[in-house]
Design an enzyme around this catalytic site. Structure first.
Site, short mmCIF file in Angstrom:
data_model
loop_
_atom_site.label_atom_id
_atom_site.label_comp_id
_atom_site.label_asym_id
_atom_site.label_seq_id
_atom_site.Cartn_x
_atom_site.Cartn_y
_atom_site.Cartn_z
N THR A 42 0.87 -1.66 0.09
CA THR A 42 0.05 0.00 0.19
C THR A 42 0.57 1.35 -0.06
O THR A 42 0.36 2.01 -0.38
CB THR A 42 -0.67 -0.22 1.13
OG1 THR A 42 0.28 -0.22 2.33
CG2 THR A 42 -1.84 -1.40 1.46
N ARG A 46 9.30 -1.67 -0.14
CA ARG A 46 10.04 -1.83 1.52
C ARG A 46 11.00 -3.18 1.99
O ARG A 46 10.30 -4.42 1.26
CB ARG A 46 8.51 -2.00 2.86
CG ARG A 46 8.02 -0.03 3.12
CD ARG A 46 7.65 0.18 3.71
NE ARG A 46 6.33 1.41 3.36
CZ ARG A 46 5.84 1.62 4.81
NH1 ARG A 46 5.71 0.68 5.33
NH2 ARG A 46 5.01 2.50 4.48
N SER A 151 8.58 4.66 5.87
CA SER A 151 7.83 5.27 6.72
C SER A 151 8.22 5.37 8.01
O SER A 151 9.41 5.74 8.22
CB SER A 151 6.26 5.24 6.39
OG SER A 151 5.44 5.66 6.57
N ASP A 318 9.26 9.75 7.87
CA ASP A 318 8.68 10.22 6.29
C ASP A 318 7.53 11.62 6.46
O ASP A 318 6.89 12.13 5.80
CB ASP A 318 8.18 9.63 4.78
CG ASP A 318 7.07 9.16 5.61
OD1 ASP A 318 6.77 8.93 6.88
OD2 ASP A 318 6.05 9.12 4.11
#
Length: 556
Positions: A42, A46, A151, A318
């Protein structure tokens, strides 16, 4: 629960920065190994370099695929690129620049040579494409972007996201194409991708500097009532949690004359100052009471009931997520979303009276009750901020939010601000709410509870192998034979979101007083069960157990 959850990390908890960066260059992924291939979840691709999931090869291949994708879509304007403070972000940022420069892509890097929050990249893309005002999403000269960030993930991880010209997260059609092409490049030989390597890289004529910080900060008063915050003298403590917002908060304080303290300005890619999350990992999750333990402690009232700040806030690495701490403690993300929604839709007179509220279907049903009381339309979508992008672009959705403390909303005049999550404006909104209403968001939440009822909400994980997760993602309502959930009649069995009819990749079951949703994890052998009950914690536990049994039956 880890025995040291909420305590400051010890030396043995920290990553070896040199090992992580060395592995980025030295480890070559096996494209035949499904766990080492490019895969967009989503929020982008990563993984860790130590596991062969986020390495130089991946970034070369993904960047080359993005170049091909943007060419196929007729996107030939500037590409805005930013990075956060994770150890792998700068190497991946440089690798991407090497590929972009060799292809002659007009690329905009931070003029300070520093970190860039995700929302600042989104705002820059939209500005280049005509926002606010005559926003273009088609035609020559369109801009797009890349954000290098995992993130809130642990320090060992890296992440890579693509934002097309609408400024928000790419949809599954785009990410699916990019991932497939990137994996082909890995198989064909990523070493053959042209690159400009060496000290002359940043002197390449296609790489230009852009002042992301000034462009973003100078426009904040178009989305937040900064004057109200300043005039009320709200004392703000902003904790970047070692992330990309660190310089932004100092600039915001100076630009708007706010009584704002940057609680911890330290940036260290090992994050030695963080408190451990629930599972003992370092994770910059500003919605977690364990990761936010230091800020929560700082906001503990003294013997006289005083706190150093009226509002304290946190952001992830972030800055696309927010955490709100009042003298009452860290707010549950769902509770703050509900308060923010009610405040905004009653204090933004220039917003269209037809503007809807967007929420993910695993967010609290308290939001449903708040929106219903305001006689606004609720747009319930699957997990993923990308589903809010169309509405935020045209102003038909005033606010889009996720249960995981990610949200954005329109400028004060009802035009688009960011189409990616913006933890900075949500953090500032908490101070605006206090300045305008005289009440903290936690006080306003208690008032909402008095009107709409209190709920118990939680997320748990249950084991599931790859095949079971695939079956869960493909369930139909007919696969669920149960007629009641924790003693109440089932009124809906959803596998598609009611707001946009998009597949939810799982199942949601609702009753009058409770609901649960089950979704497979994209990275672990588990599925996630989100649940909520307006009958209290004991009933929520019943809902969770019933959910596990119901899903297990459906998967058998």
């Amino acid at each position: 629960m880890h025995e040291r959850a909420g305590t400051v990390a010890l030396p043995e908890d920290l990553i070896d920065i040199d090992d992580v960066i060395s592995a980025y260059y030295d480890v070559e992924p096996d494209p035949t190994n499904v766990d080492q291939r490019v895969a967009f979840g989503t929020s982008g691709h990563r993984g860790s370099s130590l596991d062969g999931k986020f390495n130089e090869a991946h970034i070369v291949a993904i960047t080359a695929a993005i170049i091909e994708y943007r060419k196929s879509q007729g996107i030939d304007g500037p590409l805005f690129i930013g990075r956060d403070t994770h150890a792998l972000s700068e190497p991946a940022w440089r690798t991407a620049l090497e590929v972009l420069a060799a292809a002659g892509v007009d690329t905009r890097i931070d003029s300070r040579g520093s970190y860039t929050p995700t929302p600042a990249v989104s705002v820059a893309i939209l500005g280049a494409n005509g926002a606010p005002g005559a926003l273009r999403t088609q035609g020559p000269g369109l801009a797009d972007g890349i954000v290098v960030t995992p993130s809130h993930n642990p320090p060992r991880d890296g992440g890579f996201k693509y934002n097309p010209p609408h400024g928000g997260p790419a949809d599954s059609d785009a990410t699916g194409w990019i991932a497939a092409r990137a994996n082909e490049i890995l198989e064909e030989g990523w070493h053959r991708v042209p690159r400009i390597i060496g000290s002359s890289l940043l002197d390449s004529p296609s790489i230009q500097e852009f002042n992301y910080l000034k462009y973003y900060v100078d426009q904040l008063d178009t989305v937040i009532d900064m004057e109200a915050i300043r005039n009320a003298g709200v004392r703000i403590g902003a904790d970047p949690l070692g992330g990309a917002s660190v310089d932004y908060w100092a600039a915001i304080a100076e630009r708007y004359g706010l009584d704002l303290t940057v609680v911890n300005p330290v940036v260290d890619p090992a994050w030695p100052f963080m408190t451990l999350d629930w599972d003992g990992k370092i994770r910059m999750d500003c919605s977690s009471p364990y990761a936010m333990a230091s800020l929560r402690e700082a906001m503990t009232p003294d013997a006289d009931g005083n706190t150093p700040y009226d509002i304290a806030t946190g952001n992830d690495a972030d800055s696309d997520r927010h955490g709100i701490v009042t003298p009452d403690g860290l707010m549950n993300p769902n509770h703050f979303l509900a308060v923010a929604i009610e405040y905004l839709f009653t204090h933004r007179p220039q917003w269209s009276d037809q503007a809807a509220v967007g929420k993910t279907l695993v967010s609290s049903a308290l939001i449903d009750r708040v929106v219903g009381a305001m006689d606004r339309t609720l747009v319930e979508v699957p997990v993923g901020f990308k589903f809010f992008v169309p509405g935020l672009l045209d102003g038909s959705v005033g606010f889009g939010g996720e249960e995981s403390a990610g949200a954005s909303f329109l400028r004060k005049d009802g035009t688009v601000w960011s189409t990616d999550k913006d933890g900075i404006i949500l953090a500032l909104l908490a101070s605006e709410i206090l300045a305008v209403t005289g009440k903290t968001p936690s006080q306003l939440h208690r008032e909402q509870v008095d009107r709409f009822g209190a709920s118990a909400y939680a997320r748990i994980d249950a084991p599931a192998n790859r095949e079971q997760k695939a079956k869960l993602a493909a369930l139909s309502p007919e696969d669920v034979s149960a007629t009641e959930l924790a003693g109440d009649p089932i009124i809906a069995k959803l596998v598609r979101a009611p707001g946009n009819d998009a597949p939810i990749g799982g199942l949601k079951v609702t009753t009058e007083f409770a609901w649960f949703a089950a979704r497979p994890s994209g990275t672990e052998d588990v599925y996630k069960i989100y649940g909520e009950s307006f009958k209290g914690g004991d009933h929520l536990a019943e809902v969770q157990e019933a959910a596990k049994a119901l899903v297990s039956d459906a998967l058998s």
